[in-house]
Design an enzyme around this catalytic site. Sequence first.
Site, short mmCIF file in Angstrom:
data_model
loop_
_atom_site.label_atom_id
_atom_site.label_comp_id
_atom_site.label_asym_id
_atom_site.label_seq_id
_atom_site.Cartn_x
_atom_site.Cartn_y
_atom_site.Cartn_z
N LYS A 37 0.71 -1.19 0.03
CA LYS A 37 -0.13 0.02 -0.11
C LYS A 37 0.82 1.24 0.07
O LYS A 37 0.74 1.96 -0.74
CB LYS A 37 -0.91 0.04 1.26
CG LYS A 37 -1.98 1.17 1.34
CD LYS A 37 -2.77 1.43 2.42
CE LYS A 37 -1.92 2.01 3.61
NZ LYS A 37 -2.60 2.10 4.80
N ASP A 74 -6.61 1.19 1.03
CA ASP A 74 -6.75 1.43 2.41
C ASP A 74 -8.05 0.89 2.83
O ASP A 74 -8.78 0.55 1.98
CB ASP A 74 -6.22 2.94 2.85
CG ASP A 74 -7.41 3.82 2.50
OD1 ASP A 74 -8.26 3.47 2.00
OD2 ASP A 74 -7.31 4.78 3.04
#
Length: 246
Positions: free
Chosen positions: A131, A149
Amino acid sequence: MGSVTVRETELGRKRRARRMARLLEAIHPDAHCELDHGSPLELAVATILSAQCTDQRVNEVTPILFRKYPTAAAYAGADRAELETLIKPTGFFRNKTDSLIKLGQALVDRYGGEVPGKMADLDSLPGIGRKTANVILGNAFGVPGLTVDTHFARLVGRWEWTAEVDPVKIEHAVGALIERREWTMLSHRIIFHGRRVCHARKPACGACALARDCPAYGTGPTEPDAAAKLVKGPRADEIVAMARAT
Ligand code: SF4
């Protein structure tokens, strides 16, 4: 509203996803990376600090931090107690200090002190998962990346863009629906929508311009005035007006 059929074809899903992506661009023209940074290293550090912490809180800490630690070598040789004190307001400061020092050391040892611009290299660095790597690639190197997220995962699930729950699988599934060059900005827009309109507990369905294409319409209040009160952020009035016009 909420007119999506249960037997949507793959092509239908792609068209609906792209329509929603275009609407998101209109709803959130101000979407951007909310972590202040001026270099790939600063963004990497800010992203590590943002775990379990608001971007706003991170932005309060980073001006002094970036001045004091301008290079990877500075993190590599940091005084642990001093670094801990500086980043304490962001929470989990011992782990984060550990990550920053190890990141600095790895960058110095393996990449001449520079943050690399490739996923495989970024992903191998301490404190940087996929991420974070996508945040860095998209915002510091201009390489399109989807940042999955908690907001992103919740929203694309509600929109039935994918039934996957694993972040990497979500990333690939959404990547197959949306053109690559849109990925970085789409991520910001989805995260903005999650923060401002489509909240985890009470999404503002009655004030959401995506309602027509959203299978989860009705998860939150649909009555326009009640929903309007739930919309957050400096552009709340425009967001509500847009929903009323659709
Ligand atoms: S706020 Fe409601 S209508 Fe809008 S995207 Fe979220 S669940 Fe769908």
